[in-house]
Design a protein around this motif. Structure first.
Motif, PDB file in Angstrom:
ATOM      1  N   SER A 196      -9.507  -3.991  -6.185  1.00  0.00           N
ATOM      2  CA  SER A 196     -10.122  -4.652  -5.019  1.00  0.00           C
ATOM      3  C   SER A 196      -9.261  -4.542  -3.777  1.00  0.00           C
ATOM      4  O   SER A 196      -9.511  -5.243  -2.786  1.00  0.00           O
ATOM      5  CB  SER A 196     -10.376  -6.128  -5.334  1.00  0.00           C
ATOM      6  N   GLU A 197      -8.226  -3.658  -3.826  1.00  0.00           N
ATOM      7  CA  GLU A 197      -7.339  -3.375  -2.691  1.00  0.00           C
ATOM      8  C   GLU A 197      -6.605  -4.627  -2.239  1.00  0.00           C
ATOM      9  O   GLU A 197      -6.571  -4.965  -1.054  1.00  0.00           O
ATOM     10  CB  GLU A 197      -8.117  -2.745  -1.533  1.00  0.00           C
ATOM     11  N   ARG A 198      -5.979  -5.284  -3.210  1.00  0.00           N
ATOM     12  CA  ARG A 198      -5.179  -6.457  -2.916  1.00  0.00           C
ATOM     13  C   ARG A 198      -3.828  -6.317  -3.604  1.00  0.00           C
ATOM     14  O   ARG A 198      -3.750  -5.873  -4.755  1.00  0.00           O
ATOM     15  CB  ARG A 198      -5.868  -7.744  -3.381  1.00  0.00           C
TER      16      ARG A 198
ATOM     17  N   ALA B 183      -1.238   0.888  -1.330  1.00  0.00           N
ATOM     18  CA  ALA B 183      -0.318   0.906  -2.469  1.00  0.00           C
ATOM     19  C   ALA B 183       1.100   1.276  -2.033  1.00  0.00           C
ATOM     20  O   ALA B 183       2.079   0.851  -2.665  1.00  0.00           O
ATOM     21  CB  ALA B 183      -0.821   1.895  -3.525  1.00  0.00           C
ATOM     22  N   GLU B 184       1.228   2.048  -0.935  1.00  0.00           N
ATOM     23  CA  GLU B 184       2.563   2.430  -0.453  1.00  0.00           C
ATOM     24  C   GLU B 184       3.347   1.228   0.052  1.00  0.00           C
ATOM     25  O   GLU B 184       4.582   1.245   0.107  1.00  0.00           O
ATOM     26  CB  GLU B 184       2.453   3.474   0.653  1.00  0.00           C
ATOM     27  N   ALA B 185       2.628   0.159   0.459  1.00  0.00           N
ATOM     28  CA  ALA B 185       3.319  -1.022   0.969  1.00  0.00           C
ATOM     29  C   ALA B 185       4.101  -1.748  -0.106  1.00  0.00           C
ATOM     30  O   ALA B 185       4.963  -2.584   0.197  1.00  0.00           O
ATOM     31  CB  ALA B 185       2.303  -1.973   1.610  1.00  0.00           C
ATOM     32  N   LEU B 186       3.842  -1.426  -1.372  1.00  0.00           N
ATOM     33  CA  LEU B 186       4.539  -2.091  -2.463  1.00  0.00           C
ATOM     34  C   LEU B 186       5.876  -1.438  -2.785  1.00  0.00           C
ATOM     35  O   LEU B 186       6.655  -1.965  -3.599  1.00  0.00           O
ATOM     36  CB  LEU B 186       3.678  -2.098  -3.729  1.00  0.00           C
ATOM     37  N   ASN B 187       6.162  -0.301  -2.174  1.00  0.00           N
ATOM     38  CA  ASN B 187       7.421   0.385  -2.432  1.00  0.00           C
ATOM     39  C   ASN B 187       8.595  -0.469  -1.940  1.00  0.00           C
ATOM     40  O   ASN B 187       8.565  -1.025  -0.838  1.00  0.00           O
ATOM     41  CB  ASN B 187       7.444   1.740  -1.723  1.00  0.00           C
TER      42      ASN B 187
ATOM     43  N   PHE C 141       0.583  -5.675   3.480  1.00  0.00           N
ATOM     44  CA  PHE C 141       0.170  -5.104   2.205  1.00  0.00           C
ATOM     45  C   PHE C 141      -1.276  -4.616   2.312  1.00  0.00           C
ATOM     46  O   PHE C 141      -2.205  -5.283   1.853  1.00  0.00           O
ATOM     47  CB  PHE C 141       0.313  -6.152   1.108  1.00  0.00           C
ATOM     48  N   LYS C 142      -1.442  -3.435   2.899  1.00  0.00           N
ATOM     49  CA  LYS C 142      -2.769  -2.862   3.087  1.00  0.00           C
ATOM     50  C   LYS C 142      -3.010  -1.628   2.232  1.00  0.00           C
ATOM     51  O   LYS C 142      -4.123  -1.111   2.173  1.00  0.00           O
ATOM     52  CB  LYS C 142      -2.982  -2.502   4.564  1.00  0.00           C
TER      53      LYS C 142
END
Length: 609
Positions: free
Chosen positions: A334-336, A299-303, A296-297
């Motif tokens: 905070s990019e988390r 926002a695309e990783a949340l797809n 999870f680095k």
């Protein structure tokens, strides 16, 4: 009551038996070599009690000596002229006494201290150490010989295999890197590995005369610093396993972090990089590498992740007074990647789920579990795996395992063996058929975090930050053995910072993906090993000490013991605990050649700790 084990060893007898059966035989094998300085291979004797020097031998005495065999046994005498019991233990025959030259006093009678088993064991260990130091230096006695003779001698003494009846089968094909080889435990570990036929590499910071003299000639010495990653590439080259005995020599925080924390991290990373390079050369993937499931680095990783909610039962009357529930999974400023929300509904839950998409050719049956790098607020969660044929989802079965997070970031290991079927009649989990991963939060079974902050928190709310989810590689044996400490025996004013650095190093090893064994001995003692039974425990409750030789023996035995893989445990000498706080049940093991005390001792301890 935590079940532990009491075990005993007798390594002093083993070393003595090795010396008597192999030392004289190896000397007879090399007598044909023309050493330029034969005086260096003689074992030193203690000085006689007589102050006057012996008279020069006559010509008749010389003739009589020339008729005697060249390889006669050697004995060691005490200052009173008595032959020590240690020499008798080693089955070394005493030479006939020389003709008396002067009037010598009669020998004094034996005292109780002379037959004390502990004293005899200590003296036999000292004698063995002295003999071994001379014996291991045989390759150095002919530095003026020709190179071909030097190579032939090394081949004879070293390359033909172990000189011990306790040799481990296939040990000559295993290279073990010992970090901290000149430490109190490391020196014994090196010797035990050599006696069993392993190829040994020693990582040292400098190669001065004092350091080299501590290690046998057959050890491959590599100069490096665990605090400098660039110096570790050559150290891990061709290594199969690592034993980490190094520890910081000062209480300065920077030294503790460099050796006990970053040193372990740097070495595990260098070892993994080396295994990956080997796998690439073989057109494959390292068996010690973790499989990335999600990272999870961005926002695309949340797809593909879906937030769902539900209830275990429906209570129409109670639902009128419920506060509802809500949850969200978002990529914050905070990019988390944060999964947060609340559940005020009685019997309700919220969950985060995704259908897995593994790389081509990868299946989870080649791995032993999952590791989640998460940051939380101390809540517990339920990890659910859905397994079944992908062609027919109606045949899928659900399996669950509970995990607990800490306040802050942590790595949570969940072995596949910990998953239980939701329906008790379903078969055990088959990782090959897993196709969906779910993480569920439910307000029941939640416990407040220790401290004032935990008392103010509502147990029905949660927040979980994801860093990555990976699959841990499977294996039968441990790859990395770390000697840590329990904290007992450390000065109170420095105990906290020492334990903080040690625990950080342990965490680095656990999340590396390597098969690990973490040994936390009590206060170390300089005494022979195998004299007392041992206690293996988990929970940081022991306070007694242990011999350095016993710790070294545990390290060597853990190399090929499947029960030692992915386990952390405390160990100390047997003692009687106070009434009401017993730490173990008495389980006696009598070790011998055919019995390994470590397997039953560790089989009752928890894994992935």
């Amino acid at each position: 009551m935590v079940v532990g084990s009491i075990v005993g060893t007798n390594m002093a007898t083993t070393d003595a038996r090795f010396l008597s059966s192999n030392f004289a035989h190896s000397f007879s094998r090399i007598h044909r070599w023309d050493f330029h300085d034969r005086s260096q291979i003689a074992i030193p004797r203690a000085q006689s009690s007589s102050s006057s020097p012996p008279p020069p031998p006559s010509s008749s005495d010389k003739n009589r000596r020339e008729k005697k065999p060249r390889n006669r046994p050697v004995t060691t005498a005490t200052k009173e002229g008595e032959e020590t019991v240690s020499a008798k233990k080693l089955d070394v025959a005493a030479p006939p006494p020389p003709p008396p030259q002067t009037q010598s006093p009669s020998p004094s009678p034996l005292k109780l201290d002379d037959v004390n088993p502990v004293g005899l064991g200590r003296r036999s260990r000292q004698l063995f150490d002295e003999v071994w130091r001379k014996f291991s230096g045989l390759g150095q006695i002919s530095r003026t010989t020709r190179p071909d003779e030097q190579d032939a001698l090394d081949t004879l003494l070293i390359r033909e295999g172990p000189m011990c009846e306790f040799a481990v089968p296939g040990a000559q094909n295993v290279t073990v890197l010992v970090v901290g080889a000149t430490s109190r435990i490391g020196r014994i570990v090196v010797r035990k590995l050599m006696l069993r036929g392993y190829t040994v590499k020693a990582l040292v910071r400098k190669t001065d005369e004092e350091v080299v003299s501590m290690l046998p000639r057959s050890v491959d010495i590599v100069v490096g610093d665990v605090g400098e990653p660039s110096t570790l590439k050559s150290a891990v080259e061709s290594c199969s396993k690592i034993i980490y005995c190094a520890t910081a020599r000062s209480t300065i925080t920077a030294d503790l972090v460099r050796v006990d924390h970053l040193g372990v991290y740097n070495l595990t990373k260098a070892f993994q990089d080396y295994n990956n390079r080997l796998a690439q050369l073989r057109a494959g993937k390292s068996s010690k590498s973790k499989l990335l499931i999600a990272k999870f680095k961005s926002a695309e990783a949340l797809n593909g992740w879906e937030v769902r909610q539900g209830t275990y039962f429906q209570d129409t009357t109670a639902s009128k007074y419920d506060g509802g529930m809500d949850a969200k999974f978002e990529f914050t400023e905070s990019e988390r990647a944060e999964f947060s929300g609340y559940v005020f509904t009685r019997g309700g839950y919220v969950e985060l789920s995704k259908k897995l998409s593994l790389p081509l050719g990868s299946t989870l049956d080649r791995y032993e579990g999952l590791v989640l790098s998460v940051g939380g607020n101390g809540r517990s969660y339920v990890v659910i795996l859905e397994a079944g044929p992908s062609s027919d989802m109606s045949q899928s079965k659900l399996y669950f395992a509970r995990i607990t997070t800490k306040a802050g970031f942590c790595r949570v290991r969940v072995p596949f063996s910990a998953f239980r079927p939701v329906n008790p009649e379903d078969p055990p989990l088959d990782p090959f058929l897993v196709h969906t991963l779910t993480i569920r939060f439910e307000p029941k079974r939640q416990r407040a975090v220790d401290g004032a902050a935990g008392a103010q928190q509502d147990l029905r709310s949660f927040s979980l930050v994801f860093e990555y989810i990976k699959a841990l590689p499977a294996g039968q044996e441990t790859d990395f053995i770390l000697v840590s400490c329990t904290g007992s025996g450390v000065e109170p004013n420095r105990r906290e910072q020492v334990l903080k650095a040690k625990r950080a190093g342990e965490d680095s090893l656990r999340r590396s993906g390597l098969g690990y064994t973490i040994i936390r001995p009590g206060p170390l003692k300089e005494e022979p090993g195998g004299q007392r039974a041992l206690i293996f425990d988990q929970g940081n409750r022991i306070s007694q000490g242990i011999s350095c030789a016993d710790v070294a023996d545990i390290c060597v035995k853990s190399l090929h013991d499947s029960t030692a893989r992915n386990k952390s445990f405390d160990v100390c000498h047997e003692y009687v605990a106070e009434q009401g706080i017993e730490l173990y049940e008495l389980v006696a093991h009598l070790p011998d050649k055919a019995n390994n005390y470590l397997t039953p001792a560790l089989s009752v301890l928890e894994k992935n700790t």
